[in-house]
Design a protein around this motif. Structure first.
Motif, PDB file in Angstrom:
ATOM      1  N   GLN A 199      19.393 -25.739  -6.621  1.00  0.00           N
ATOM      2  CA  GLN A 199      19.803 -26.578  -7.741  1.00  0.00           C
ATOM      3  C   GLN A 199      19.670 -25.822  -9.061  1.00  0.00           C
ATOM      4  O   GLN A 199      20.547 -25.926  -9.945  1.00  0.00           O
ATOM      5  CB  GLN A 199      18.954 -27.848  -7.774  1.00  0.00           C
ATOM      6  CG  GLN A 199      19.170 -28.766  -6.587  1.00  0.00           C
ATOM      7  CD  GLN A 199      18.203 -29.942  -6.580  1.00  0.00           C
ATOM      8  OE1 GLN A 199      17.416 -30.116  -7.511  1.00  0.00           O
ATOM      9  NE2 GLN A 199      18.263 -30.759  -5.530  1.00  0.00           N
ATOM     10  N   LEU A 200      18.577 -25.064  -9.190  1.00  0.00           N
ATOM     11  CA  LEU A 200      18.379 -24.285 -10.416  1.00  0.00           C
ATOM     12  C   LEU A 200      19.461 -23.226 -10.567  1.00  0.00           C
ATOM     13  O   LEU A 200      19.936 -22.958 -11.682  1.00  0.00           O
ATOM     14  CB  LEU A 200      16.989 -23.643 -10.388  1.00  0.00           C
ATOM     15  CG  LEU A 200      16.564 -22.868 -11.635  1.00  0.00           C
ATOM     16  CD1 LEU A 200      16.532 -23.788 -12.852  1.00  0.00           C
ATOM     17  CD2 LEU A 200      15.191 -22.231 -11.419  1.00  0.00           C
ATOM     18  N   LEU A 201      19.860 -22.620  -9.438  1.00  0.00           N
ATOM     19  CA  LEU A 201      20.924 -21.615  -9.504  1.00  0.00           C
ATOM     20  C   LEU A 201      22.239 -22.239  -9.955  1.00  0.00           C
ATOM     21  O   LEU A 201      22.989 -21.648 -10.742  1.00  0.00           O
ATOM     22  CB  LEU A 201      21.093 -20.954  -8.138  1.00  0.00           C
ATOM     23  CG  LEU A 201      22.201 -19.889  -8.037  1.00  0.00           C
ATOM     24  CD1 LEU A 201      21.915 -18.745  -9.012  1.00  0.00           C
ATOM     25  CD2 LEU A 201      22.322 -19.370  -6.606  1.00  0.00           C
ATOM     26  N   ALA A 202      22.523 -23.444  -9.483  1.00  0.00           N
ATOM     27  CA  ALA A 202      23.752 -24.121  -9.902  1.00  0.00           C
ATOM     28  C   ALA A 202      23.741 -24.391 -11.404  1.00  0.00           C
ATOM     29  O   ALA A 202      24.763 -24.211 -12.099  1.00  0.00           O
ATOM     30  CB  ALA A 202      23.912 -25.430  -9.127  1.00  0.00           C
ATOM     31  N   VAL A 203      22.570 -24.820 -11.919  1.00  0.00           N
ATOM     32  CA  VAL A 203      22.468 -25.056 -13.366  1.00  0.00           C
ATOM     33  C   VAL A 203      22.631 -23.748 -14.133  1.00  0.00           C
ATOM     34  O   VAL A 203      23.325 -23.688 -15.173  1.00  0.00           O
ATOM     35  CB  VAL A 203      21.117 -25.731 -13.695  1.00  0.00           C
ATOM     36  CG1 VAL A 203      20.918 -25.825 -15.203  1.00  0.00           C
ATOM     37  CG2 VAL A 203      21.039 -27.107 -13.070  1.00  0.00           C
ATOM     38  N   ALA A 204      22.001 -22.671 -13.637  1.00  0.00           N
ATOM     39  CA  ALA A 204      22.093 -21.380 -14.318  1.00  0.00           C
ATOM     40  C   ALA A 204      23.533 -20.867 -14.331  1.00  0.00           C
ATOM     41  O   ALA A 204      23.998 -20.309 -15.340  1.00  0.00           O
ATOM     42  CB  ALA A 204      21.172 -20.376 -13.642  1.00  0.00           C
ATOM     43  N   GLU A 205      24.233 -21.026 -13.223  1.00  0.00           N
ATOM     44  CA  GLU A 205      25.628 -20.575 -13.166  1.00  0.00           C
ATOM     45  C   GLU A 205      26.494 -21.363 -14.147  1.00  0.00           C
ATOM     46  O   GLU A 205      27.399 -20.809 -14.800  1.00  0.00           O
ATOM     47  CB  GLU A 205      26.154 -20.709 -11.740  1.00  0.00           C
ATOM     48  CG  GLU A 205      25.555 -19.690 -10.772  1.00  0.00           C
ATOM     49  CD  GLU A 205      26.008 -19.925  -9.342  1.00  0.00           C
ATOM     50  OE1 GLU A 205      26.493 -21.047  -9.062  1.00  0.00           O
ATOM     51  OE2 GLU A 205      25.859 -19.005  -8.505  1.00  0.00           O
TER      52      GLU A 205
ATOM     53  N   PRO B 236      22.102 -15.339 -20.801  1.00  0.00           N
ATOM     54  CA  PRO B 236      22.574 -14.017 -20.334  1.00  0.00           C
ATOM     55  C   PRO B 236      22.619 -13.982 -18.807  1.00  0.00           C
ATOM     56  O   PRO B 236      22.029 -14.803 -18.111  1.00  0.00           O
ATOM     57  CB  PRO B 236      21.517 -13.056 -20.879  1.00  0.00           C
ATOM     58  CG  PRO B 236      20.273 -13.886 -20.990  1.00  0.00           C
ATOM     59  CD  PRO B 236      20.742 -15.269 -21.369  1.00  0.00           C
ATOM     60  N   GLU B 237      23.330 -13.006 -18.290  1.00  0.00           N
ATOM     61  CA  GLU B 237      23.492 -12.880 -16.841  1.00  0.00           C
ATOM     62  C   GLU B 237      22.159 -12.601 -16.151  1.00  0.00           C
ATOM     63  O   GLU B 237      21.965 -12.953 -14.984  1.00  0.00           O
ATOM     64  CB  GLU B 237      24.497 -11.769 -16.548  1.00  0.00           C
ATOM     65  CG  GLU B 237      24.929 -11.709 -15.087  1.00  0.00           C
ATOM     66  CD  GLU B 237      26.013 -10.662 -14.865  1.00  0.00           C
ATOM     67  OE1 GLU B 237      26.509 -10.581 -13.734  1.00  0.00           O
ATOM     68  OE2 GLU B 237      26.355  -9.944 -15.832  1.00  0.00           O
ATOM     69  N   LEU B 238      21.223 -11.992 -16.872  1.00  0.00           N
ATOM     70  CA  LEU B 238      19.920 -11.654 -16.287  1.00  0.00           C
ATOM     71  C   LEU B 238      19.186 -12.910 -15.790  1.00  0.00           C
ATOM     72  O   LEU B 238      18.518 -12.871 -14.756  1.00  0.00           O
ATOM     73  CB  LEU B 238      19.069 -10.920 -17.323  1.00  0.00           C
ATOM     74  CG  LEU B 238      17.643 -10.552 -16.873  1.00  0.00           C
ATOM     75  CD1 LEU B 238      17.684  -9.623 -15.677  1.00  0.00           C
ATOM     76  CD2 LEU B 238      16.866  -9.925 -18.031  1.00  0.00           C
ATOM     77  N   GLU B 239      19.310 -14.017 -16.526  1.00  0.00           N
ATOM     78  CA  GLU B 239      18.621 -15.239 -16.109  1.00  0.00           C
ATOM     79  C   GLU B 239      19.130 -15.725 -14.761  1.00  0.00           C
ATOM     80  O   GLU B 239      18.357 -16.191 -13.926  1.00  0.00           O
ATOM     81  CB  GLU B 239      18.803 -16.339 -17.168  1.00  0.00           C
ATOM     82  CG  GLU B 239      17.944 -16.157 -18.393  1.00  0.00           C
ATOM     83  CD  GLU B 239      17.850 -17.421 -19.229  1.00  0.00           C
ATOM     84  OE1 GLU B 239      18.232 -18.499 -18.715  1.00  0.00           O
ATOM     85  OE2 GLU B 239      17.388 -17.345 -20.374  1.00  0.00           O
ATOM     86  N   MET B 240      20.439 -15.637 -14.542  1.00  0.00           N
ATOM     87  CA  MET B 240      20.977 -16.055 -13.254  1.00  0.00           C
ATOM     88  C   MET B 240      20.452 -15.163 -12.125  1.00  0.00           C
ATOM     89  O   MET B 240      20.150 -15.635 -11.031  1.00  0.00           O
ATOM     90  CB  MET B 240      22.506 -16.009 -13.283  1.00  0.00           C
ATOM     91  CG  MET B 240      23.164 -16.577 -12.003  1.00  0.00           C
ATOM     92  SD  MET B 240      24.937 -16.337 -11.989  1.00  0.00           S
ATOM     93  CE  MET B 240      25.045 -14.560 -11.846  1.00  0.00           C
TER      94      MET B 240
END
Length: 431
Positions: free
Chosen positions: A160-166, A175-179
């Motif tokens: 779920q966190l990855l979906a929010v980050a994307e 930034p892309e680093l957070e993803m």
């Protein structure tokens, strides 16, 4: 960390999950309770089954101890043919019986009966040890199942966190680093899930081996780490109960009684046995008087008694040996009683400590952690906090949750050890 490295990690986790998905599927059956697991193990365990069969050796010894000595048949034939008196011959038929004095027969039976009792209690003690092993393995499986559920929840939260980050990356908020950091956490949680699945499989294998189940049988478990009945008795009462219930103490007490019986038998062995015999003889002879040859046949009946004279050997060595064994058995019993008291005291303290640790988690700390995690996740979605704050909050949540499960497991194991030390259900009743 580079993009290729992250993709490789994700690919490794996916392949590992696929491999685990083709592992043997547990057969569907009725859920197995702890009590049923213990009963099955006590019934099926091959070591216990073989030891129960070995009790027949002691039964045979008891039968042998109650038997009387066999009578002795004596036949004697004499002829004068070799000395030129072919008409002279003698035939003697006798039977003798050894009579046990000093009540040796009943004393031998007493020794074997005490030996049988000691073996039965030793067998009960092995059953007690097996029960503790099964309880421990059962609780280990329950803990592995709970941890596996926690790991699945971790994977789901990271997805779920990855979906929010994307979504935020697509909107240009991060930034892309957070993803990539979120992807690393997801890969780590998927790897932990794989390890916990393997650990659960190992734990179930250990439990089912103790139960001696057939290779194809893999029932689900119906127990819970939260269902524990706290002891209502104090440590003093538990010690007294252990003195009455522990089968190893009863085995040593039976061994002490056997030593007493061996002393009595050794003293009786100093009394020699009497041998009584009955003999029937027929003697035929020929004689010549005044050129007339005649034959004479006579019959005699005799009774014979014999007994060793106890001048030198009155079984002094046997009596000394029996008394030494009796002293040794008494010392072992006293030492074992002191050890049992220490075991009960230690197990009781361990349970109290486990309860104290568990009480730290009962002040709604888990609920507060869950609320904090949700607030942090929502704050990240709104852009109020960074990704590291979310990751740190998730780690804290799962570490505390795993600590709570560990505390539940430790309390159950402590209770099992206390019950085993007392050899009774914790609030009374023999196991």
């Amino acid at each position: 960390m580079g993009t290729n490295s992250l993709k490789g990690s994700r690919l490794f986790a996916a392949v590992a999950l696929c491999l685990l998905s083709v592992a043997p599927v547990f057969a569907e059956s009725q859920p197995l309770s702890l009590r049923e697991a213990i009963v099955t193990a006590l019934s099926n365990n091959p070591d216990l089954a073989s030891q129960r069969k070995e009790a027949g050796v002691l039964d045979a010894a008891a039968m042998r101890a109650g038997l009387l000595p066999n009578p002795t048949l004596e036949v004697e034939v004499a002829t004068g043919a070799l000395t030129g008196s072919s008409d002279d011959n003698t035939l003697s038929l006798g039977i003798s019986q050894e009579i046990l004095l000093g009540d040796k027969r009943s004393k031998r039976r007493a020794v074997t009966e005490r030996d049988q009792a000691a073996y039965r209690w030793l067998l009960a003690d092995r059953e007690r040890a097996l029960k503790e092993q099964v309880q421990g393995a059962y609780c280990d499986v329950l803990l592995a199942q709970e941890r596996l559920g926690l790991a699945r929840h971790s994977v789901e939260l990271n997805r779920q966190l990855l979906a929010v980050a994307e979504a935020r990356l697509a909107a240009g908020d991060i930034p892309e680093l957070e993803m990539y950091l979120v992807k690393v956490e997801l890969t780590r949680s998927e790897g932990s899930l794989i390890e916990l699945q393997r650990g659960l499989l190992d734990g179930r294998t250990k439990l089912f081996t103790l139960m001696a189940l057939a290779p194809g049988e893999s029932p689900a478990l119906s127990g819970s780490l939260k269902s524990v009945d706290a002891p209502t008795k104090g440590v003093g009462d538990l010690k007294q109960l252990a003195m009455l219930q522990r089968p190893d103490l009863k085995a040593l007490h039976a061994a002490l009684q056997k030593s007493d019986a061996e002393v009595a038998l050794a003293e009786a062995e100093g009394i020699p046995n009497l041998t009584a015999g009955l003999a029937l003889s027929r003697e035929a002879s020929s004689m010549e008087i005044g050129g007339i040859e005649g034959r004479e046949t006579s019959y005699t009946v005799g009774v014979k008694f014999s007994m060793p004279i106890p001048v030198f050997d009155r079984n002094q060595a046997g009596q000394q040996e029996a008394r030494a064994k009796r002293s040794s058995a008494e010392i072992r019993l006293q030492g074992a009683a002191a050890t049992v008291e220490r075991e009960v005291e230690t197990a009781h303290v361990s349970f109290i400590n486990a309860e104290a640790v568990l009480s730290l988690y009962r002040s709604n700390i888990l609920g507060q952690l869950d609320e904090n995690l949700k607030l942090t996740q929502e704050a990240y979605r709104l852009g109020e906090v960074g990704i590291l704050a979310v990751i740190e909050e998730q780690k804290k949540y799962f570490e505390v949750s795993d600590g709570y499960l560990t505390a539940l497991h430790a309390r159950q194991i402590a209770l099992n050890k206390l019950e085993s030390a007392v050899a009774a259900d914790i609030n009374g009743g023999a196991q």
